[in-house]
Enzyme design. Structure first.
Site, PDB file in Angstrom:
ATOM      1  N   GLU A 242      -8.780  17.706  14.770  1.00 22.72           N
ATOM      2  CA  GLU A 242      -8.910  16.261  14.607  1.00 22.72           C
ATOM      3  C   GLU A 242      -9.198  15.875  13.165  1.00 22.72           C
ATOM      4  O   GLU A 242      -8.604  14.933  12.627  1.00 22.72           O
ATOM      5  CB  GLU A 242     -10.010  15.742  15.536  1.00 22.72           C
ATOM      6  CG  GLU A 242     -10.153  14.225  15.519  1.00 22.72           C
ATOM      7  CD  GLU A 242     -11.056  13.716  16.627  1.00 22.72           C
ATOM      8  OE1 GLU A 242     -10.753  13.985  17.802  1.00 22.72           O
ATOM      9  OE2 GLU A 242     -12.076  13.068  16.319  1.00 22.72           O
ATOM     10  N   ARG A 268       3.885 -11.655  -7.204  1.00 20.92           N
ATOM     11  CA  ARG A 268       2.905 -12.716  -7.396  1.00 20.92           C
ATOM     12  C   ARG A 268       2.764 -13.042  -8.887  1.00 20.92           C
ATOM     13  O   ARG A 268       2.638 -12.136  -9.720  1.00 20.92           O
ATOM     14  CB  ARG A 268       1.559 -12.268  -6.833  1.00 20.92           C
ATOM     15  CG  ARG A 268       0.373 -13.156  -7.108  1.00 20.92           C
ATOM     16  CD  ARG A 268       0.384 -14.405  -6.286  1.00 20.92           C
ATOM     17  NE  ARG A 268      -0.913 -15.073  -6.330  1.00 20.92           N
ATOM     18  CZ  ARG A 268      -1.113 -16.320  -5.977  1.00 20.92           C
ATOM     19  NH1 ARG A 268      -0.093 -17.057  -5.541  1.00 20.92           N
ATOM     20  NH2 ARG A 268      -2.313 -16.856  -6.033  1.00 20.92           N
ATOM     21  N   GLN A 279      -4.017  -5.584 -16.565  1.00 23.09           N
ATOM     22  CA  GLN A 279      -4.561  -4.227 -16.466  1.00 23.09           C
ATOM     23  C   GLN A 279      -5.513  -4.079 -15.286  1.00 23.09           C
ATOM     24  O   GLN A 279      -5.566  -3.021 -14.643  1.00 23.09           O
ATOM     25  CB  GLN A 279      -5.279  -3.860 -17.771  1.00 23.09           C
ATOM     26  CG  GLN A 279      -5.633  -2.389 -17.875  1.00 23.09           C
ATOM     27  CD  GLN A 279      -6.265  -2.070 -19.218  1.00 23.09           C
ATOM     28  OE1 GLN A 279      -7.431  -2.400 -19.460  1.00 23.09           O
ATOM     29  NE2 GLN A 279      -5.488  -1.441 -20.096  1.00 23.09           N
TER      30      GLN A 279
END
Length: 379
Positions: A242, A268, A279
């Protein structure tokens, strides 16, 4: 040392990704409902519910690394992370203990249905007083003629409210500590099995979770996984699977969210510029990429160890810690990068954040992973 995927592995990943995307179209704005039986059978048809189970019992017969590649593709292609988690818990915490330790009769009787998607399995380990401390289980199994009688309450069972079978653990000798725990397969329809209602959770909404109570529940000797007293070892073995392969689904989620963020940053515009040119944005994306690639290397190494026949080593907790903490940090970064849109449902970013929070809790909390790593260091 070869870090490249083979052609077969690349084909496995691409075929799984294409199948997942076709079967589970991305509708991020849809309300989060529990998975359906049809969803479950589709996962079975895609080979995702039995990837690591031997072929003779209906599985894919894959090793840990190849199984992880399939789960990674599932996490990338399916935005319903609760379904990804439900399938992984079913396979690694339930099917693999049966495949690796169950009797031939048990394997033949249960595994084909689990692999095909005809059965849903729930891992019943967690109790109100036993989360990380799994050696002190309050659920007991007392000897009876031809079997055992289970009594007690499991408090958090993934898939529990809809499970057909439970893999559960009970104390059979309280003086023996972890050597006094025994693993069982219990049918939902058995007398004395009382599943609880679904719990209201923060995330992983497609996966129903709830408690299950055993009230004088008789289980036959043939329903014991392995031998009496081996339950602690069997559970830890399943945790090796798991903590490695399940978290490959979160690598896929991290890739998917990073793709969304890169696309958003390119499109955008603010202050007359694409936000990707700032940056503060580009460096945040670089950090997200660093986290996922670092975690990927550790997860593949942990899976490689399993495939070499080894047991859970330091790479398993390192992998689990890196993936869970990394994907949570990246999901939070994604919300910040999307701004107000990241807090709304249509883009699915807020859902990714909610779905990653439990990753640092289940399968052993991050602090438990650090303890395991410290022990490997001899501390």
């Amino acid at each position: 040392m070869d870090f490249a995927w083979s052609d077969r592995q690349r084909d496995l990943y691409e075929r799984t990704l294409a199948g997942v995307r076709l079967s589970f179209p991305d509708d991020k704005s849809a309300p989060a409902a529990f998975f359906s039986r049809d969803d479950w059978r589709v996962l079975g048809e895609l080979g995702l519910l039995g990837a690591s189970v031997p072929e003779g019992y209906g599985g894919g017969g894959l090793g840990a690394l190849d199984t992880a590649l399939m789960m990674e593709a599932l996490g990338r292609g399916c935005s319903h992370t609760g379904l990804v988690f439900a399938a992984s818990a079913h396979l690694f915490a339930c099917a693999m203990p049966i495949a690796d330790f169950g009797s031939e009769k048990m394997r033949v009787g249960v595994l084909p249905g689990m692999c095909a998607g005809d059965l849903v399995a729930g891992n019943a380990m967690t109790e109100p007083g036993a989360g990380s401390d799994v050696a002190r289980l309050a659920v007991t199994a007392e000897r009876a003629d031809g079997g055992w009688v289970l009594n007690g309450h499991k408090s958090f069972v993934s898939n529990g409210p809809v499970a057909d079978v439970y893999v559960t653990y009970a104390t059979t000798d309280e003086k023996a500590g972890h050597l006094g725990v025994t693993a069982f397969v219990v049918d939902r329809e058995a007398d004395g099995v009382v599943p609880g209602d679904p719990l209201e959770k923060m995330g992983l909404s497609q996966c129903p979770a709830g408690g299950v109570r055993f009230v004088d529940c008789f289980v036959r000797d043939e329903q014991v996984i392995g031998e009496p007293g081996q339950g602690g070892w069997i559970f830890q073995h399943s945790m090796g699977w798991e903590r490695s392969c399940l978290f490959a689904g979160y690598l896929g989620l991290a890739d998917r969210v990073l793709d969304q963020c890169v696309e958003h940053a390119r499109g955008r515009r603010q202050f007359g510029r694409r936000i990707a040119s700032f940056q503060a944005i580009s460096h945040r994306l670089a950090e997200m990429k660093l986290r996922v690639e670092s975690a990927r290397l550790l997860l593949y190494r942990a899976c490689w160890e399993l495939d070499q026949g080894g047991q859970a080593t330091v790479y398993t907790p390192l992998s689990k810690l890196a993936v869970s903490e990394g994907v949570l940090a990246s999901a939070l970064d994604a919300v910040r990068l999307f701004g107000g849109r990241g807090y709304l449902r249509p883009d699915g970013i807020e859902a990714a954040l909610r779905d990653t929070v439990p990753a640092v809790i289940f399968s052993g909390t991050s602090d438990i992973q650090r303890e395991l790593i410290a022990k490997e260091l001899g501390l």
